[in-house]
Motif scaffolding. Structure first.
Motif, PDB file in Angstrom:
ATOM      1  N   SER A  75       0.825  -1.210   0.000  1.00  0.00           N
ATOM      2  CA  SER A  75       0.000   0.000   0.000  1.00  0.00           C
ATOM      3  C   SER A  75       0.860   1.260   0.000  1.00  0.00           C
ATOM      4  CB  SER A  75      -0.939   0.001   1.209  1.00  0.00           C
ATOM      5  OG  SER A  75      -0.213   0.088   2.421  1.00  0.00           O
ATOM      6  N   ARG A  76       2.088   1.149   0.511  1.00  0.00           N
ATOM      7  CA  ARG A  76       2.974   2.317   0.505  1.00  0.00           C
ATOM      8  C   ARG A  76       3.364   2.738  -0.914  1.00  0.00           C
ATOM      9  NH1 ARG A  76       7.227   0.671   5.320  1.00  0.00           N
ATOM     10  NH2 ARG A  76       5.700   0.619   7.037  1.00  0.00           N
ATOM     11  N   LEU A  77       3.352   1.799  -1.848  1.00  0.00           N
ATOM     12  CA  LEU A  77       3.728   2.123  -3.223  1.00  0.00           C
ATOM     13  C   LEU A  77       2.726   3.083  -3.848  1.00  0.00           C
ATOM     14  CD1 LEU A  77       4.840  -1.440  -4.378  1.00  0.00           C
ATOM     15  CD2 LEU A  77       6.334   0.478  -3.789  1.00  0.00           C
ATOM     16  N   THR A  78       1.440   2.757  -3.754  1.00  0.00           N
ATOM     17  CA  THR A  78       0.424   3.660  -4.315  1.00  0.00           C
ATOM     18  C   THR A  78       0.333   4.943  -3.504  1.00  0.00           C
ATOM     19  OG1 THR A  78      -1.243   2.372  -3.099  1.00  0.00           O
ATOM     20  CG2 THR A  78      -0.963   1.909  -5.455  1.00  0.00           C
ATOM     21  N   GLU A  79       0.597   4.849  -2.211  1.00  0.00           N
ATOM     22  CA  GLU A  79       0.604   6.048  -1.379  1.00  0.00           C
ATOM     23  C   GLU A  79       1.679   7.023  -1.852  1.00  0.00           C
ATOM     24  OE1 GLU A  79       0.841   7.139   3.405  1.00  0.00           O
ATOM     25  OE2 GLU A  79       1.743   5.283   2.655  1.00  0.00           O
ATOM     26  N   GLN A  80       2.886   6.516  -2.088  1.00  0.00           N
ATOM     27  CA  GLN A  80       3.982   7.371  -2.554  1.00  0.00           C
ATOM     28  C   GLN A  80       3.745   7.876  -3.974  1.00  0.00           C
ATOM     29  OE1 GLN A  80       6.431   8.562  -0.659  1.00  0.00           O
ATOM     30  NE2 GLN A  80       5.441   7.462   1.033  1.00  0.00           N
ATOM     31  N   LEU A  81       3.141   7.048  -4.812  1.00  0.00           N
ATOM     32  CA  LEU A  81       2.810   7.479  -6.177  1.00  0.00           C
ATOM     33  C   LEU A  81       1.905   8.700  -6.130  1.00  0.00           C
ATOM     34  CD1 LEU A  81       2.776   6.884  -9.295  1.00  0.00           C
ATOM     35  CD2 LEU A  81       0.732   5.510  -8.857  1.00  0.00           C
ATOM     36  N   HIS A  82       0.879   8.646  -5.300  1.00  0.00           N
ATOM     37  CA  HIS A  82      -0.066   9.762  -5.196  1.00  0.00           C
ATOM     38  C   HIS A  82       0.603  10.998  -4.620  1.00  0.00           C
ATOM     39  CE1 HIS A  82      -3.899  11.767  -4.883  1.00  0.00           C
ATOM     40  NE2 HIS A  82      -3.702  11.979  -3.587  1.00  0.00           N
ATOM     41  N   LEU A  83       1.400  10.818  -3.564  1.00  0.00           N
ATOM     42  CA  LEU A  83       2.057  11.962  -2.943  1.00  0.00           C
ATOM     43  C   LEU A  83       3.022  12.649  -3.904  1.00  0.00           C
ATOM     44  CD1 LEU A  83       2.852  10.513   0.606  1.00  0.00           C
ATOM     45  CD2 LEU A  83       1.204  12.317   0.054  1.00  0.00           C
ATOM     46  N   PHE A  84       3.781  11.852  -4.646  1.00  0.00           N
ATOM     47  CA  PHE A  84       4.838  12.420  -5.488  1.00  0.00           C
ATOM     48  C   PHE A  84       4.264  13.135  -6.709  1.00  0.00           C
ATOM     49  CE2 PHE A  84       8.254  12.353  -8.626  1.00  0.00           C
ATOM     50  CZ  PHE A  84       9.330  12.802  -7.870  1.00  0.00           C
ATOM     51  N   PHE A  85       3.369  12.484  -7.443  1.00  0.00           N
ATOM     52  CA  PHE A  85       2.929  13.060  -8.713  1.00  0.00           C
ATOM     53  C   PHE A  85       1.768  14.038  -8.565  1.00  0.00           C
ATOM     54  CE2 PHE A  85       5.417   9.486 -10.372  1.00  0.00           C
ATOM     55  CZ  PHE A  85       6.229  10.195 -11.242  1.00  0.00           C
ATOM     56  N   GLN A  86       1.376  14.338  -7.332  1.00  0.00           N
ATOM     57  CA  GLN A  86       0.510  15.485  -7.111  1.00  0.00           C
ATOM     58  C   GLN A  86       1.265  16.794  -7.335  1.00  0.00           C
ATOM     59  OE1 GLN A  86      -3.032  15.772  -5.806  1.00  0.00           O
ATOM     60  NE2 GLN A  86      -2.846  13.921  -7.030  1.00  0.00           N
ATOM     61  N   SER A  87       2.590  16.755  -7.186  1.00  0.00           N
ATOM     62  CA  SER A  87       3.367  17.991  -7.240  1.00  0.00           C
ATOM     63  C   SER A  87       4.557  17.932  -8.196  1.00  0.00           C
ATOM     64  CB  SER A  87       3.885  18.337  -5.826  1.00  0.00           C
ATOM     65  OG  SER A  87       4.668  17.272  -5.299  1.00  0.00           O
ATOM     66  N   HIS A  88       4.708  16.857  -8.968  1.00  0.00           N
ATOM     67  CA  HIS A  88       5.847  16.734  -9.880  1.00  0.00           C
ATOM     68  C   HIS A  88       5.371  16.396 -11.293  1.00  0.00           C
ATOM     69  CE1 HIS A  88       7.876  16.188  -6.000  1.00  0.00           C
ATOM     70  NE2 HIS A  88       9.006  16.477  -6.607  1.00  0.00           N
ATOM     71  N   LEU A  89       6.051  16.988 -12.270  1.00  0.00           N
ATOM     72  CA  LEU A  89       5.904  16.529 -13.641  1.00  0.00           C
ATOM     73  C   LEU A  89       6.583  15.171 -13.782  1.00  0.00           C
ATOM     74  CD1 LEU A  89       6.825  19.819 -15.508  1.00  0.00           C
ATOM     75  CD2 LEU A  89       4.575  18.762 -15.506  1.00  0.00           C
ATOM     76  N   LEU A  90       6.135  14.388 -14.759  1.00  0.00           N
ATOM     77  CA  LEU A  90       6.790  13.110 -15.041  1.00  0.00           C
ATOM     78  C   LEU A  90       7.879  13.343 -16.076  1.00  0.00           C
ATOM     79  CD1 LEU A  90       5.132   9.652 -15.479  1.00  0.00           C
ATOM     80  CD2 LEU A  90       7.000  10.365 -16.962  1.00  0.00           C
ATOM     81  N   THR A  91       9.130  13.195 -15.653  1.00  0.00           N
ATOM     82  CA  THR A  91      10.293  13.273 -16.540  1.00  0.00           C
ATOM     83  C   THR A  91      11.258  12.165 -16.158  1.00  0.00           C
ATOM     84  OG1 THR A  91      11.631  14.709 -15.109  1.00  0.00           O
ATOM     85  CG2 THR A  91      10.054  15.809 -16.575  1.00  0.00           C
ATOM     86  N   ASP A  92      12.272  11.981 -16.980  1.00  0.00           N
ATOM     87  CA  ASP A  92      13.309  11.008 -16.642  1.00  0.00           C
ATOM     88  C   ASP A  92      13.966  11.376 -15.317  1.00  0.00           C
ATOM     89  OD1 ASP A  92      15.041   8.808 -17.067  1.00  0.00           O
ATOM     90  OD2 ASP A  92      16.570  10.152 -17.849  1.00  0.00           O
ATOM     91  N   GLN A  93      14.207  12.655 -15.093  1.00  0.00           N
ATOM     92  CA  GLN A  93      14.852  13.101 -13.861  1.00  0.00           C
ATOM     93  C   GLN A  93      13.974  12.870 -12.639  1.00  0.00           C
ATOM     94  OE1 GLN A  93      17.955  14.296 -13.539  1.00  0.00           O
ATOM     95  NE2 GLN A  93      18.396  14.109 -15.715  1.00  0.00           N
ATOM     96  N   THR A  94      12.677  13.208 -12.723  1.00  0.00           N
ATOM     97  CA  THR A  94      11.808  13.031 -11.554  1.00  0.00           C
ATOM     98  C   THR A  94      11.554  11.552 -11.270  1.00  0.00           C
ATOM     99  OG1 THR A  94       9.786  13.254 -12.896  1.00  0.00           O
ATOM    100  CG2 THR A  94      10.675  15.257 -11.872  1.00  0.00           C
ATOM    101  N   LEU A  95      11.581  10.719 -12.299  1.00  0.00           N
ATOM    102  CA  LEU A  95      11.413   9.280 -12.067  1.00  0.00           C
ATOM    103  C   LEU A  95      12.602   8.709 -11.298  1.00  0.00           C
ATOM    104  CD1 LEU A  95       9.864   8.081 -15.443  1.00  0.00           C
ATOM    105  CD2 LEU A  95       8.785   7.976 -13.190  1.00  0.00           C
ATOM    106  N   ARG A  96      13.798   9.218 -11.559  1.00  0.00           N
ATOM    107  CA  ARG A  96      14.947   8.777 -10.773  1.00  0.00           C
ATOM    108  C   ARG A  96      14.767   9.143  -9.299  1.00  0.00           C
ATOM    109  NH1 ARG A  96      18.384  11.492 -14.833  1.00  0.00           N
ATOM    110  NH2 ARG A  96      18.530  10.099 -16.601  1.00  0.00           N
ATOM    111  N   GLU A  97      14.317  10.361  -9.068  1.00  0.00           N
ATOM    112  CA  GLU A  97      14.053  10.792  -7.693  1.00  0.00           C
ATOM    113  C   GLU A  97      12.992   9.907  -7.047  1.00  0.00           C
ATOM    114  OE1 GLU A  97      12.303  14.751  -5.387  1.00  0.00           O
ATOM    115  OE2 GLU A  97      12.929  14.893  -7.487  1.00  0.00           O
ATOM    116  N   PHE A  98      11.963   9.583  -7.798  1.00  0.00           N
ATOM    117  CA  PHE A  98      10.861   8.779  -7.260  1.00  0.00           C
ATOM    118  C   PHE A  98      11.307   7.359  -6.921  1.00  0.00           C
ATOM    119  CE2 PHE A  98       6.823   6.321  -8.233  1.00  0.00           C
ATOM    120  CZ  PHE A  98       6.257   6.575  -6.996  1.00  0.00           C
TER     121      PHE A  98
END
Length: 294
Positions: A91-114
């Motif tokens: 459940s932490r995986l979907t939780e982090q997905l929601h938290l992160f991409f509420q405020s980040h664009l999806l790019t190669d760089q942000t995916l590394r951070e994620f």
């Protein structure tokens, strides 16, 4: 005549609903046993464990208009699992997905951070994020300058490892036109052509920032017999048909020409190019695949 039905709760009982049982197990999270975090020797570590086929809306940037767009992405989120862990808290995986991409664009760089965030939150040494989405871009017809929206399919496959760092693998599948050189050579009247699907998978230097979507699309379209367009008027059809006739390509030609462009890009470490022609005068498709590591 309209019937008088019993109340909704009674209707539910009629179709099988029963009262909940009075349970004996705890309802507070703190009192519930956590089987996944019970330490023990579970024989083997696992390289990837997690969830897949997770759909989520994301914002992406593009060198081509529209430069910012919303699309629906399909995620697979996994982490490593040490030998002394029974499992992960998924459940932490979907939780982090929601938290992160509420405020980040999806790019190669942000995916590394994620991916690094996932590894840290799951208390593991490695994580992987694979995400696929349609990317839309404006195409203008060659003669009449009529605009329409084209698309290609994009996949980012990004990994993080505490010891080895990041790996970014990017795939684009796009459609183009190819005209058969053999048909052109032997026929009295024109030549047959077909829609061709080019798939490029590249491993890139994580220190080099680029819009890899646009880089890969250019490699496919610039080497084809012709680009595909969403809107064509008669003068456009004439221009596209004649351009294809002037640039005949076998499926073998196209994968080699695309490979040459990818080979020349300094930030691409390795690549694979595939092409599939939906042959217009055969019942089969024509295919070719080429891979290279620098």
């Amino acid at each position: 005549m309209k019937r008088s039905l019993p109340p909704k709760a009674e209707r539910h009982r009629h179709f099988g609903t029963v009262d909940p049982v009075i349970g004996t197990k705890p309802t507070d999270k703190e009192k519930m046993p956590d089987l996944q975090n019970k330490p023990d020797d579970f024989y083997f570590p696992i390289q990837q464990v997690g969830i897949s086929d997770v759909k989520y809306p994301v914002m992406i940037e593009s060198e081509l208009a529209p430069t910012t767009q919303t699309t629906t992405a399909t995620f697979a989120l996994t982490t490593s699992l040490e030998q002394d862990f029974k499992g992960i808290n998924m459940s932490r995986l979907t939780e982090q997905l929601h938290l992160f991409f509420q405020s980040h664009l999806l790019t190669d760089q942000t995916l590394r951070e994620f991916t690094a965030i996932l590894a840290r939150e799951m208390k593991q040494k490695a994580a992987n994020v694979r995400v696929t989405f349609p990317w839309f871009f404006t195409k203008t017809s060659p003669a009449m300058q009529k605009e329409g929206m084209a698309h290609a399919d994009i996949t980012y496959d990004v990994s993080f490892d505490e010891d080895q760092g990041y790996t970014s693998i990017i795939t684009l599948t796009g459609a183009v036109t190819t005209l058969c050189p053999c048909s052109k050579e032997i026929s009295e009247y024109s030549a047959h052509n077909q829609r061709s699907f080019v798939t490029m998978t590249v491993t890139v230097d994580d220190a080099f920032e680029a819009d890899w979507k646009a880089v890969l699309l250019e490699a496919a379209e610039s080497n084809a017999s012709s680009i595909l367009f969403p809107v064509l008027k008669r003068p456009d059809e004439k221009a596209v048909t004649e351009r294809a006739y002037e640039n005949p390509r076998f499926v073998e030609d196209l994968v080699r020409l695309v490979a040459a462009d990818l080979y020349e890009h300094e930030a691409i470490r390795s690549f694979e190019v595939q092409c599939r022609n939906e042959e217009s005068i055969h019942q089969h498709d024509a295919i070719a695949k080429l891979s290279f590591t620098k």
